[in-house]
Design an enzyme around this catalytic site. Structure first.
Site, short mmCIF file in Angstrom:
data_model
loop_
_atom_site.label_atom_id
_atom_site.label_comp_id
_atom_site.label_asym_id
_atom_site.label_seq_id
_atom_site.Cartn_x
_atom_site.Cartn_y
_atom_site.Cartn_z
N GLU A 204 -1.73 4.26 -7.79
CA GLU A 204 -2.71 5.30 -8.12
C GLU A 204 -2.03 6.64 -8.38
O GLU A 204 -2.32 7.65 -7.74
CB GLU A 204 -3.75 5.41 -7.00
CG GLU A 204 -4.52 4.11 -6.81
CD GLU A 204 -5.75 4.22 -5.91
OE1 GLU A 204 -5.71 5.04 -4.98
OE2 GLU A 204 -6.72 3.50 -6.14
N GLU A 396 -6.96 -3.86 -7.72
CA GLU A 396 -7.77 -3.42 -6.56
C GLU A 396 -9.22 -3.33 -6.98
O GLU A 396 -9.54 -2.69 -7.99
CB GLU A 396 -7.35 -2.03 -6.08
CG GLU A 396 -6.14 -1.99 -5.22
CD GLU A 396 -5.91 -0.61 -4.60
OE1 GLU A 396 -6.89 0.09 -4.27
OE2 GLU A 396 -4.73 -0.24 -4.46
C1 BG6 Z 1 -7.19 2.76 -3.10
C2 BG6 Z 1 -5.85 2.71 -2.42
O1 BG6 Z 1 -7.46 4.06 -3.44
O2 BG6 Z 1 -8.32 2.50 -2.37
C3 BG6 Z 1 -5.83 1.91 -1.13
O3 BG6 Z 1 -4.85 2.25 -3.28
C4 BG6 Z 1 -7.10 2.17 -0.36
O4 BG6 Z 1 -4.69 2.25 -0.42
C5 BG6 Z 1 -8.28 1.72 -1.19
O5 BG6 Z 1 -7.13 1.55 0.89
C6 BG6 Z 1 -9.62 1.87 -0.51
O6 BG6 Z 1 -9.75 3.17 0.00
P1 BG6 Z 1 -10.07 3.44 1.52
O7 BG6 Z 1 -9.92 4.89 1.70
O8 BG6 Z 1 -11.46 2.97 1.71
O9 BG6 Z 1 -9.09 2.64 2.29
#
Ligand code: BG6
Length: 498
Positions: A204, A396
Site C-alpha cells: 500500500e 487483499e
Molecule cells: C490493509 C493493510 O490496509 O488493510 C493490512 O495492508 C491491514 O495490513 C488491512 O490489516 C486491514 O486493515 P485493519 O486496520 O482493519 O487491519
C-alpha cells in the site's frame, strides 16, 4: 469463461500483525514493534524517549493528523505496564507456521502471502552480515508452503521499517534506505532462490500520505519529507526490479496499491471533480510504478507547494526503465465524497471531516465504518486495466468483525456474504470485461491483530485464533463457517458461490 485454471486463490498476512516472535532468532526491532494497542475509539501510539530521559507516546499512526514526534525524541520500547505492544506476540505464526500452512492447504490455497520482517534478516536494517537464523526461519516457512504446492507471495516491506533506520535517518526520507533496501531484497532473492517466485516491494505504497510513520518510518513527516520518502521508495522499487531481472530472471516483482473507488455524492460537477481528484491522489503511485513517470498533475502540485524531489543523476531514467511487472492491490470497499453537506462534514460523520468523506446511503458498514460495496472489485479492475493494460492481482480483500466464538466455531455468515459479493464482482470483471487477473487473496485468512487499531477484536480470519487484545489465550486455531465456504469456492475455481 471464468477464472483461469491456474488462478492463484489464497490468503494474505503481514509479519507485524501475525508473526510474533519479535525477540526470538536474533531479530531486531521494527517501527511496528513500538506501536501500542488501540481500538476504534482510542488511537495507537508510538512510544519514544529523549536523550535527557524524558519518555512519552504520540499517535503517529493511521487516523491521526500528527506527523512528528517531539523534537529530539526517538521511537523506542518503554518498560512500563501501561503500554502493550501487540506485534510482539500477534498470532504467534513464528511457532505455529506449520499448523497454519497445513490448514490453509486443506482449505485449498494455491498461494499464501506473507511479509518478511526486514529487521529479522538485518537487525539494524543495514548490518554488514545477514542474520542466518532469520533466513533459516523464512526458508522453513517457504519449504512448508512448497510441500503443499502453495506458491508464496512475499511482501518485502509491509508497514514496518527497521527501527534503527527510522531513529537514525528519519526512515525513507533518507537516501541511505534505498541501498539498504536493495541489498536486503537481493539477499532475499539469493537466499530463497527456487522457493519464492513472486515478490511485492512496498505494501500500500500510497498510504504514506495518511500514515508516514507506519509506511515509511518517518518520525518527522512534513509534506516535503513524505514526497522525498515516496521518491526513495519508487527508486528502491525500480532498483529491486532491475536486480531481479538481471540476477534472477524468473522472478516477478509487483507493486501494491491501496485502492477503493471514490464516488461523488451528488451530480454536482464539483462533487465529480473532487471524486476524480481523490482517486488520482491514489493512482499517482501506480502511475509512477507502472508507467515509470510522475504524472503532470502531481508535479504541478509539488510546484505549487514548493516541494523539491531529491533526484540525482540517472534516477528518473531508472524509474522509467524498471516499472513493476504487475500491479497488485488491496480493495475493501469504496468511499463517497462531497463538496456539500458542510454540517455533516463538520461533525465528522462518515469518516473524517478533513477528507470530505460521507457515508454511502446504499451500502451497509461494519462496526468500524467500512462499507461493503458489491461492485468495487469490478470497478477497481476496470480502472487499472484501462489505465495500465498490465497483469493484475487482488492481494487483499476482506471484512473485519467482532466474531462470537461459540461451540468451538464462529458462524460468520456476514463474512460469507461479503466474500460472495466481492468474488462475484471480480468474476464479472474477468468474464464480461476480459480483465487478466492473476489471483485473489483474502486478507487476514488467519485471525491477526488489526493494523489500524492494533486490536485482536477486529478479526478478518476464516481461521479463528484464541487470543485476546493483549495476546492472552491458548493460540488454538479453530475453523469458522467461512473456512468451509471458501474451501468450496476454491474447489470449484470460483464457480460455486452459493
Ligand atoms: C490493509 C493493510 O490496509 O488493510 C493490512 O495492508 C491491514 O495490513 C488491512 O490489516 C486491514 O486493515 P485493519 O486496520 O482493519 O487491519
Amino acid at each position: 469463461m471464468g477464472f483461469d485454471k491456474n488462478f492463484l486463490w489464497g490468503g494474505a498476512t503481514a509479519a507485524n500483525q501475525y508473526e510474533g516472535g519479535v525477540f526470538e532468532g536474533g531479530a531486531g526491532l521494527s517501527t511496528a514493534d513500538v506501536m501500542t494497542n488501540g481500538s476504534h475509539t482510542v488511537r495507537r501510539q508510538v512510544t519514544w524517549k529523549k536523550e535527557d530521559g524524558t519518555t512519552g507516546s504520540s499517535p503517529l499512526c493511521f487516523g491521526s493528523d500528527l506527523r512528528d514526534l517531539p523534537a529530539g525524541a526517538v521511537p523506542c520500547l518503554l518498560d512500563d505496564a501501561k503500554y502493550y505492544y501487540p506485534s510482539h506476540i500477534a498470532s504467534d505464526f513464528y511457532h505455529h507456521y506449520k499448523e497454519d500452512i497445513k490448514l490453509c492447504a486443506e482449505e485449498g490455497f494455491r498461494c499464501f502471502r506473507l511479509s518478511i520482517k526486514w529487521s529479522r534478516l538485518f537487525p539494524n536494517g543495514d548490518d554488514e552480515k545477514v542474520n542466518e537464523a532469520g533466513v533459516a526461519f523464512y526458508r522453513s516457512v517457504f519449504e512448508e508452503c512448497r510441500k503443499y504446492g502453495i506458491e508464496p507471495l512475499v511482501t518485502l516491506s509491509h508497514y514496518e521499517t527497521p527501527l534503527a533506520l527510522a531513529a537514525k535517518y528519519n526512515g525513507w526520507a533518507s537516501r541511505h534506505l534505498v541501498d539498504a533496501f536493495v541489498r536486503y531484497a537481493r539477499t532475499c532473492f539469493d537466499a530463497f532462490d527456487g522457493l519464492v517466485k513472486y515478490y511485492l516491494t512496498f505494501n500500500e505504497i500510497n498510504c504514506i500520505d495518511a500514515a508516514p510513520y507506519v509506511t515509511a518510518g518517518l518520525i518527522h513527516g512534513s509534506e516535503q519529507n513524505v514526497a522525498a520518502a515516496a521518491f526513495h521508495q519508487f527508486l528502491a522499487s525500480s532498483l529491486t526490479v532491475k536486480a531481479a531481472h538481471e540476477e534472477h530472471p524468473d522472478l516477478k516483482i509487483g507493486m501494491m496499491l491501496a485502492f477503493g473507488p471514490v464516488y461523488g455524492y451528488t451530480s454536482d460537477p464539483a462533487d465529480q471533480l473532487l471524486a476524480k481528484q481523490m482517486e488520482d491522489e491514489t493512482l499517482f503511485y501506480s502511475d509512477v510504478q507502472m508507467m515509470g513517470r510522475y504524472p503532470k498533475y502531481k508535479l504541478k502540485e509539488y510546484e505549487r507547494k514548493g516541494i523539491m524531489l531529491p533526484v540525482e543523476k540517472g534516477d528518473l531514467e531508472t524509474i522509467a526503465k524498471y516499472p513493476c511487472d504487475f500491479l497488485s492491490f488491496s480493495c475493501y470497499g469504496s468511499s463517497v465524497v462531497t463538496t456539500h453537506m458542510e454540517d455533516d462534514l463538520k461533525k465528522g460523520e462518515g469518516n473524517g471531516a478533513a477528507s470530505r468523506r460521507v457515508a454511502n446511503p446504499y451500502l451497509s458498514t461494519n462496526a468500524w465504518g467500512w462499507a461493503t460495496d458489491p461492485q468495487c472489485l469490478r470497478i477497481a479492475l476496470n480502472t487499472f486495466y484501462n489505465r495500465y493494460h498490465c497483469d493484475l492481482w487482488c492481494v487483499e480483500n476482506g471484512i473485519g468483525w467482532n466474531d462470537k466464538f461459540e461451540d468451538g466455531t464462529v458462524h460468520d455468515s456476514y463474512r460469507i456474504d461479503y466474500m460472495r459479493a466481492n468474488i462475484q464482482s471480480m468474476r464479472d470483471a474477468v468474464e464480461y470485461d476480459g480483465i487478466p487477473l492473476m489471483g485473489y487473496l483474502y486478507w487476514g485468512c488467519v485471525d491477526m491483530v488489526s493494523n489500524g487499531e492494533g486490536e485482536m477484536a477486529k478479526r478478518y480470519g476464516q481461521i479463528y485464533v484464541d487470543a485476546d487484545n493483549y495476546g492472552q489465550g491458548s493460540m488454538k486455531r479453530s475453523l469458522k463457517d467461512s473456512y468451509y465456504w471458501y474451501q468450496k469456492c476454491i474447489a470449484s475455481n470460483g464457480e460455486d458461490l452459493k
